[in-house]
Enzyme design. Structure first.
Site, PDB file in Angstrom:
ATOM      1  N   GLY A 269       0.373  -1.108   0.113  1.00  0.00           N
ATOM      2  CA  GLY A 269       0.105   0.155   0.240  1.00  0.00           C
ATOM      3  C   GLY A 269       0.422   1.410  -0.001  1.00  0.00           C
ATOM      4  O   GLY A 269       0.211   2.462  -0.056  1.00  0.00           O
ATOM      5  N   GLU A 311       4.443  -6.486   2.013  1.00  0.00           N
ATOM      6  CA  GLU A 311       3.491  -6.893   0.933  1.00  0.00           C
ATOM      7  C   GLU A 311       3.489  -5.885  -0.845  1.00  0.00           C
ATOM      8  O   GLU A 311       2.568  -5.440  -0.586  1.00  0.00           O
ATOM      9  CB  GLU A 311       2.167  -8.054   0.268  1.00  0.00           C
ATOM     10  CG  GLU A 311       2.517  -8.698   0.801  1.00  0.00           C
ATOM     11  CD  GLU A 311       1.158  -9.799   1.439  1.00  0.00           C
ATOM     12  OE1 GLU A 311       1.043 -10.623   1.567  1.00  0.00           O
ATOM     13  OE2 GLU A 311       0.261  -8.615   0.958  1.00  0.00           O
ATOM     14  N   PRO A 312       5.570  -4.778  -0.462  1.00  0.00           N
ATOM     15  CA  PRO A 312       4.761  -3.931  -1.412  1.00  0.00           C
ATOM     16  C   PRO A 312       4.752  -4.363  -3.196  1.00  0.00           C
ATOM     17  O   PRO A 312       5.514  -5.163  -3.458  1.00  0.00           O
ATOM     18  CB  PRO A 312       6.362  -3.053  -1.369  1.00  0.00           C
ATOM     19  CG  PRO A 312       7.312  -3.496  -0.702  1.00  0.00           C
ATOM     20  CD  PRO A 312       6.543  -5.383  -0.298  1.00  0.00           C
ATOM     21  N   GLY A 313       3.934  -4.254  -3.477  1.00  0.00           N
ATOM     22  CA  GLY A 313       4.055  -4.021  -5.669  1.00  0.00           C
ATOM     23  C   GLY A 313       4.513  -2.490  -6.124  1.00  0.00           C
ATOM     24  O   GLY A 313       5.961  -1.904  -6.791  1.00  0.00           O
ATOM     25  N   ARG A 314       3.257  -1.604  -5.601  1.00  0.00           N
ATOM     26  CA  ARG A 314       3.754  -0.479  -6.422  1.00  0.00           C
ATOM     27  C   ARG A 314       5.013   0.652  -6.448  1.00  0.00           C
ATOM     28  O   ARG A 314       5.536   0.899  -6.957  1.00  0.00           O
ATOM     29  CB  ARG A 314       2.535   0.666  -5.929  1.00  0.00           C
ATOM     30  CG  ARG A 314       2.462   2.149  -6.483  1.00  0.00           C
ATOM     31  CD  ARG A 314       1.417   2.885  -6.388  1.00  0.00           C
ATOM     32  NE  ARG A 314       0.441   2.566  -6.181  1.00  0.00           N
ATOM     33  CZ  ARG A 314      -1.488   2.117  -6.364  1.00  0.00           C
ATOM     34  NH1 ARG A 314      -1.177   3.162  -7.765  1.00  0.00           N
ATOM     35  NH2 ARG A 314      -1.725   1.536  -6.355  1.00  0.00           N
ATOM     36  N   ARG A 351      -5.596   3.076 -16.325  1.00  0.00           N
ATOM     37  CA  ARG A 351      -5.215   3.437 -14.816  1.00  0.00           C
ATOM     38  C   ARG A 351      -6.394   5.458 -14.966  1.00  0.00           C
ATOM     39  O   ARG A 351      -6.687   5.566 -13.545  1.00  0.00           O
ATOM     40  CB  ARG A 351      -4.012   3.717 -14.309  1.00  0.00           C
ATOM     41  CG  ARG A 351      -3.230   2.173 -14.418  1.00  0.00           C
ATOM     42  CD  ARG A 351      -2.684   2.417 -12.389  1.00  0.00           C
ATOM     43  NE  ARG A 351      -2.768   3.038 -11.320  1.00  0.00           N
ATOM     44  CZ  ARG A 351      -2.932   4.200 -10.690  1.00  0.00           C
ATOM     45  NH1 ARG A 351      -1.877   5.087 -12.027  1.00  0.00           N
ATOM     46  NH2 ARG A 351      -3.090   4.090  -9.672  1.00  0.00           N
ATOM     47  N   CYS A 382     -11.258   3.359 -30.141  1.00  0.00           N
ATOM     48  CA  CYS A 382     -11.906   4.276 -30.445  1.00  0.00           C
ATOM     49  C   CYS A 382     -13.249   4.072 -29.418  1.00  0.00           C
ATOM     50  O   CYS A 382     -14.133   3.430 -28.848  1.00  0.00           O
ATOM     51  CB  CYS A 382     -12.671   3.200 -31.125  1.00  0.00           C
ATOM     52  SG  CYS A 382     -11.953   2.196 -32.991  1.00  0.00           S
ATOM     53  N   GLU A 383     -12.597   5.322 -29.054  1.00  0.00           N
ATOM     54  CA  GLU A 383     -13.283   5.765 -27.893  1.00  0.00           C
ATOM     55  C   GLU A 383     -13.101   7.057 -27.188  1.00  0.00           C
ATOM     56  O   GLU A 383     -11.851   7.001 -27.288  1.00  0.00           O
ATOM     57  CB  GLU A 383     -13.074   4.529 -26.492  1.00  0.00           C
ATOM     58  CG  GLU A 383     -13.623   4.703 -25.149  1.00  0.00           C
ATOM     59  CD  GLU A 383     -14.642   2.998 -25.005  1.00  0.00           C
ATOM     60  OE1 GLU A 383     -14.217   2.359 -25.121  1.00  0.00           O
ATOM     61  OE2 GLU A 383     -14.916   3.465 -23.271  1.00  0.00           O
ATOM     62  N   TYR A 411       1.136  -1.748 -12.736  1.00  0.00           N
ATOM     63  CA  TYR A 411      -0.822  -1.725 -12.395  1.00  0.00           C
ATOM     64  C   TYR A 411      -0.628  -1.280 -13.685  1.00  0.00           C
ATOM     65  O   TYR A 411      -1.816  -0.859 -14.057  1.00  0.00           O
ATOM     66  CB  TYR A 411      -1.615  -1.176 -11.524  1.00  0.00           C
ATOM     67  CG  TYR A 411      -1.530  -1.865 -10.623  1.00  0.00           C
ATOM     68  CD1 TYR A 411      -1.940  -3.112 -10.249  1.00  0.00           C
ATOM     69  CD2 TYR A 411      -1.108  -1.077  -8.987  1.00  0.00           C
ATOM     70  CE1 TYR A 411      -1.855  -3.289  -9.040  1.00  0.00           C
ATOM     71  CE2 TYR A 411      -0.413  -1.223  -7.798  1.00  0.00           C
ATOM     72  CZ  TYR A 411      -0.738  -2.723  -7.984  1.00  0.00           C
ATOM     73  OH  TYR A 411      -0.846  -3.878  -6.502  1.00  0.00           O
TER      74      TYR A 411
END
Ligand code: LLP
Length: 453
Positions: A269, A311-314, A351, A382-383, A411
Site C-alpha cells: 500500500g 507486501e509492496p507492489g506499486r 488507470r 475507438c473511445e 498496474y
C-alpha cells in the site's frame, strides 16, 4: 484503490524540463544531449530500436526498491519477509529478480503461480492471495508446495483442509482479517467494518470464529494473520492505526485460544509519486512505523513479537517504469484543448480512465526543453475516454516525437488489454546501458492464438 494522489492544481505550462521531473522517474534517469536517458541508455535510441509503444523499466531502480524494503524493515526486526506483490507487474524475469534479491512473492491467481513456477521461484517463499481461489487453484498451490496460503473465507478454509488431508499434507495458512481501518491517501477511515469482499470482519466475531476453526481443522496449520488496508497510501498513521487494531486482535486470540500469532502480514500500500506535487513517505519511515509499531503494540500486550511480512507492489516498480510512445497526430481545437495522439492508449494504461489517475509526460527527444504548453495525451482507441494523460504540461510536440509517460511501471502492463485487437507493447529491462526484452511485443498471431476457425 487507485485514488489520485494529491489534489491537482490546474495544469499550466510549467516551463519544467525533464531535469525537474526526476522525482517521478527511475533513479538512473538523466538528461544528456537533449534526450532522456535511463540506466545509461538513450530512450530515444531505445524507441528507435525496440519500436513503440514500449514499457521501459530500469532494473537498478527495481532492485534498489526491494533492497530498501529489506534494509529498513529488518533494521528494526530481523524476521521480516519482503513479499513483492506480483499483481503490480509480473513477468518471468521479474520473478527471477525478486528471487535473486532474497524476497518472497505474492501471487493472486493460478496464472501468477504458473509464472513463479516457470521462473523457478522458490515455492517456500510464495504467499498466495485471492478472495475466491478455485478448487483447482488450491490444488495447484498444494502440489507446488507454496509457503503459505492466505485464506479468505470459511468455504475456502474447509475446501483447503479437505484437499490437503486427501494428499496427506499440512499447509501453512494465514487468515485475512479486515481491521475496520481503511486508508485514504492522506488519512484513514474507521469503517467499524466491513463492507469488503475480502477477508474476515471482526464484527459479529467472524474473524475469531475463523481463527478457532483454523486451529481445529486438519490439513492446515494456523500461522497468523494478514491485512491490507488499501493502496497508494501517503499517510503512515493509517498503517499505525490498523496495526493497533490487529495486534489487539492477536491478544484476544491468545486470551481465548492460548495460541500466539507467529506471522503477521500487514499487506502493501505505500504510495508513490505520480505527479510533482506528490510527496510519498519513504520506505525508511514506512519500515519504522510498521515494524516498530508492531513491536511496540506486542510489548504493550505482553505478546511475543511475531515474524512479519510486508507486501509492496506499486512502490517497487511504479517509478522504475516509463512508457514510450510515438506522437502520431496533433489536433489543436481552438480555445478548447490540444490533443496529442500516441500509438497506444487505454489498452496499455487503463488507470487514467479507470481511476482518473494523473501522470507526468515529457518529450524524450526534447527533454532539455521547457514544457511550454498543456496538451491532452490521447490514445488510438475507438473511445473518447481513451486518454493517457489529461491536461499534461508538455514541450512543443511534433509528429514523430517520442512521448514518455512517467511512473507507469505498476498496474499498467498488468492491467493491459487487447481492446480493438491492439497488440500489447513489450517490456524491456534496461541495465548498464543496454536493454533486453523481458516480455516481447505481441504479434497478430498472438492475438489469434486461441481462435478456432
Ligand atoms: N497485498 C495485497 C493483498 C493486495 O491486494 C495488494 C494490492 C498488494 C499487496 C500490493 O499493494 P501496493 O503496494 O501495490 O499498493 N489496480 C490498482 C491497485 C490495486 C491494488 C490491489 N491490491 C491501481 O492501479 O492503482
Amino acid at each position: 484503490m487507485g485514488r489520485p494522489s494529491a489534489p491537482r492544481p490546474p495544469a499550466v505550462p510549467d516551463q519544467k524540463t525533464a531535469a525537474d521531473l526526476m522525482a517521478v522517474l527511475p533513479m538512473t534517469a538523466e538528461v544528456k544531449d537533449g534526450h532522456l536517458w535511463i540506466g545509461g541508455l538513450d530512450t530515444v535510441a531505445l524507441a528507435a530500436e525496440a519500436g513503440t509503444a514500449v514499457y521501459a523499466m530500469d532494473e537498478a531502480t527495481i532492485r534498489h526498491q526491494l533492497q530498501e524494503y529489506v534494509r529498513w524493515t529488518t533494521y528494526h526486526w530481523p524476521h521480516v519477509d519482503v513479499v513483492y506483490a506480483g499483481k503490480a507487474f509480473m513477468s518471468v524475469t521479474m520473478c527471477k529478480l525478486v528471487a535473486e534479491e532474497g524476497c518472497c512473492l505474492d501471487v493472486s491467481s493460478g496464472g501468477e503461480l504458473a509464472f513463479a513456477l516457470r521462473a523457478g521461484f522458490p515455492m517456500e517463499r510464495i504467499y498466495v492471495h485471492g478472495n475466491n481461489k478455485t478448487p483447482s487453484e488450491l490444488i495447484e498451490c498444494l502440489e507446488a508446495g507454496v509457503g503459505r496460503i492466505v485464506v479468505d473465507s470459511f468455504e475456502e478454509m474447509e475446501r483447503l483442509s479437505a484437499l490437503a488431508v486427501e494428499r496427506g499434507l499440512t499447509q501453512d495458512i494465514l487468515l485475512r482479517v479486515t481491521p475496520g481501518v481503511e486508508a485514504d491517501t492522506h488519512d484513514f477511515i474507521m469503517t467499524g467494518a466491513e463492507d469488503s469482499k475480502f477477508g474476515f470482519g471482526r464484527n459479529q466475531g467472524l474473524a475469531m470464529q475463523a481463527v478457532k476453526r483454523a486451529i481445529e481443522l486438519p490439513g492446515i496449520e494456523f500461522q497468523g494473520l494478514h491485512m491490507h488496508i488499501g493502496s497508494q497510501i501517503f499517510a503512515l498513521h493509517s498503517f499505525a492505526k490498523a496495526i493497533e487494531v490487529i495486534v489487539e486482535f492477536m491478544r484476544e486470540i491468545k486470551d481465548e485460544t492460548g495460541v500466539e500469532v507467529r506471522l503477521l502480514d500487514t499487506g502493501g500500500g505505500l504510495g508513490i509519486a505520480y505527479g510533482l506535487p506528490d510527496e510519498p513517505s519513504t520506505i525508511q519511515d514506512y519500515g519504522k512505523v510498521v515494524v516498530d509499531g508492531i513491536k511496540a503494540e506486542c510489548e504493550r500486550w505482553g505478546l511475543s513479537v511475531p515474524r512479519m511480512a510486508v507486501e509492496p507492489g506499486r512502490s517497487i516498480v511504479a517509478n522504475a517504469g516509463v512508457t514510450l510512445y510515438t506522437v502520431g497526430s496533433i489536433k489543436e481545437i481552438a480555445n478548447i484543448r490540444t490533443y496529442v495522439a500516441v500509438d497506444g492508449g487505454m489498452s496499455d494504461n487503463i488507470r487514467t480512465s479507470l481511476y482518473d489517475a494523473h501522470y507526468e509526460a515529457l518529450l524524450a527527444n526534447k527533454a532539455d526543453q521547457p514544457r511550454v504548453m498543456v496538451a491532452t495525451v490521447a490514445g488510438k482507441h475507438c473511445e473518447s475516454g481513451d486518454i493517457v494523460v489529461n491536461d499534461a504540461p508538455l514541450q512543443c510536440p511534433e509528429v514523430g516525437d517520442i512521448l514518455c509517460v512517467c511512473a507507469t511501471g505498476a498496474y499498467c502492463q498488468s492491467m493491459s488489454s487487447n481492446y480493438n485487437k491492439q497488440v500489447r507493447p513489450g517490456v524491456v529491462f534496461i541495465r548498464d546501458g543496454s536493454w533486453r526484452w523481458v516480455v516481447r511485443r505481441e504479434t497478430y498471431d498472438d492475438l489469434m492464438k486461441c481462435e478456432e476457425d
